[in-house]
Design an enzyme around this catalytic site. Sequence first.
Site, PDB file in Angstrom:
ATOM      1  N   LYS A  19      -8.715   3.671   4.846  1.00 37.40           N
ATOM      2  CA  LYS A  19      -7.424   3.532   5.518  1.00 37.40           C
ATOM      3  C   LYS A  19      -7.371   2.169   6.198  1.00 37.40           C
ATOM      4  CE  LYS A  19      -6.502   8.452   6.295  1.00 37.40           C
ATOM      5  NZ  LYS A  19      -5.353   8.486   5.364  1.00 37.40           N
ATOM      6  N   CYS A  85      -1.930   4.925 -11.794  1.00 37.97           N
ATOM      7  CA  CYS A  85      -3.345   4.669 -11.537  1.00 37.97           C
ATOM      8  C   CYS A  85      -3.934   3.608 -12.461  1.00 37.97           C
ATOM      9  CB  CYS A  85      -4.142   5.957 -11.686  1.00 37.97           C
ATOM     10  SG  CYS A  85      -3.444   7.366 -10.816  1.00 37.97           S
ATOM     11  N   GLY A 122       3.430  13.814  -3.888  1.00 38.46           N
ATOM     12  CA  GLY A 122       2.786  13.972  -5.187  1.00 38.46           C
ATOM     13  C   GLY A 122       3.744  13.815  -6.346  1.00 38.46           C
ATOM     14  N   CYS A 205     -11.631  16.740  -4.948  1.00 40.81           N
ATOM     15  CA  CYS A 205     -10.437  15.920  -5.175  1.00 40.81           C
ATOM     16  C   CYS A 205     -10.657  14.543  -4.564  1.00 40.81           C
ATOM     17  CB  CYS A 205      -9.212  16.562  -4.530  1.00 40.81           C
ATOM     18  SG  CYS A 205      -8.937  18.288  -4.956  1.00 40.81           S
TER      19      CYS A 205
END
EC number: 2.3.1.310
Length: 390
Positions: A19, A85, A122, A205
């Site tokens: 972050k 991605c 998402g 995940c």
Amino acid sequence: MKLQREVYIAGVGETKFGKHTVDFDVLGREAALQAMNGSNIDRPDMIQSAYVGNGMNDMTTGQAVFRGLGMCGPNLPIINVQSACSAGAMAVFCAIKDVATGVTDLSIGVGTENHTMHRQSGAAFSAARSDIETMHGAVMTGKYAMRATRYMHETGATIEDLAMITVKNRKHATHNPYAWFKGAITVEEVVNSRMVAYPMTLQQCCGIADGAAAVVVGSKEMMKKLGIAKPVKVAGVVVESGPYHNRPRDITGDDITETTSEKLYEESGIGPKEVNILELHDAFTIAELLYYECMGLCKKGDGLKFLRDGQSTYGGQCVVSPRGGLLSYGHPIGASGAAQIAQNVKQLRGECGGYQVGPTPKVAMSHVTGGGLSGTEHAACTMHMLVKGW
């Protein structure tokens, strides 16, 4: 893509993933500057084209990145690349293409992303926001969960088996200063973490991160002019778009990865058993197992055995995700593919310290998919094959 002339990696750069409180342009600038300094570039105008991959942030990401380096202007074409991605890897592909075709002698590909300052849902990862599958909740985690349950049904794999992927990749990341999540984790801790979509628990995940990576590529003549002491050659690079399926299919396979890897092996003249290092798109634990099989590291249905036998870690057939993969490194959507390439270059140059793969790895491959098209099929896939030396 058949390379019309030899292309080499001159330098790479990356930020720590996690972050960040600075935006995507600052992160991209840091990575680009590292890559250019590592290439012995003493004048910014030596870069003849720039491609910048970004998944979620801005329509003119590239211009924002290079503005702060004083490189915007009429003599540097800056092209923005969006492919979810796969964006960062695709930006590097485009830079390679420029050099391979003789359009340039020195180009740069960058991937950068900041999710902390630009939050997305998402649904943003779908090829179309109005896609009926996404509208009914078929986001990435759910799709991979379905693939996992089917794989478990067909092979007898358990949730504990899937958790072994996280354990392996977290261990790989222990000595990597760029990784977000590192240190030992047990199978029990992975299994007992919060359930997201059965059998995918939270620790299975990848964490959505911020970060950037950059790769400078050039011709052989330019490498010698720059005095590059540890050359890394691009043996092959392939970009594919996923097929649209409107009929039942095997969701434990991955058509786009199979097609892309087959083309890469043919183009590079290197087979799967010759690859020493593989950075793959382990967005979820099940993905890594499926990709072992899709890329031909082992036979269909033998992915679990390949893992259990230690073939995907140090001392095995091919070290998969020695940097820790997306599961440990974090996943800044547009930057991940470029970071895979940067890490593979460092491995081939012997610059990875405590997580270095053996003394002399010779071949490194990277694989990243992007977005969703239909069912469990991806919209894009980009793969690079790199070899050590001239």
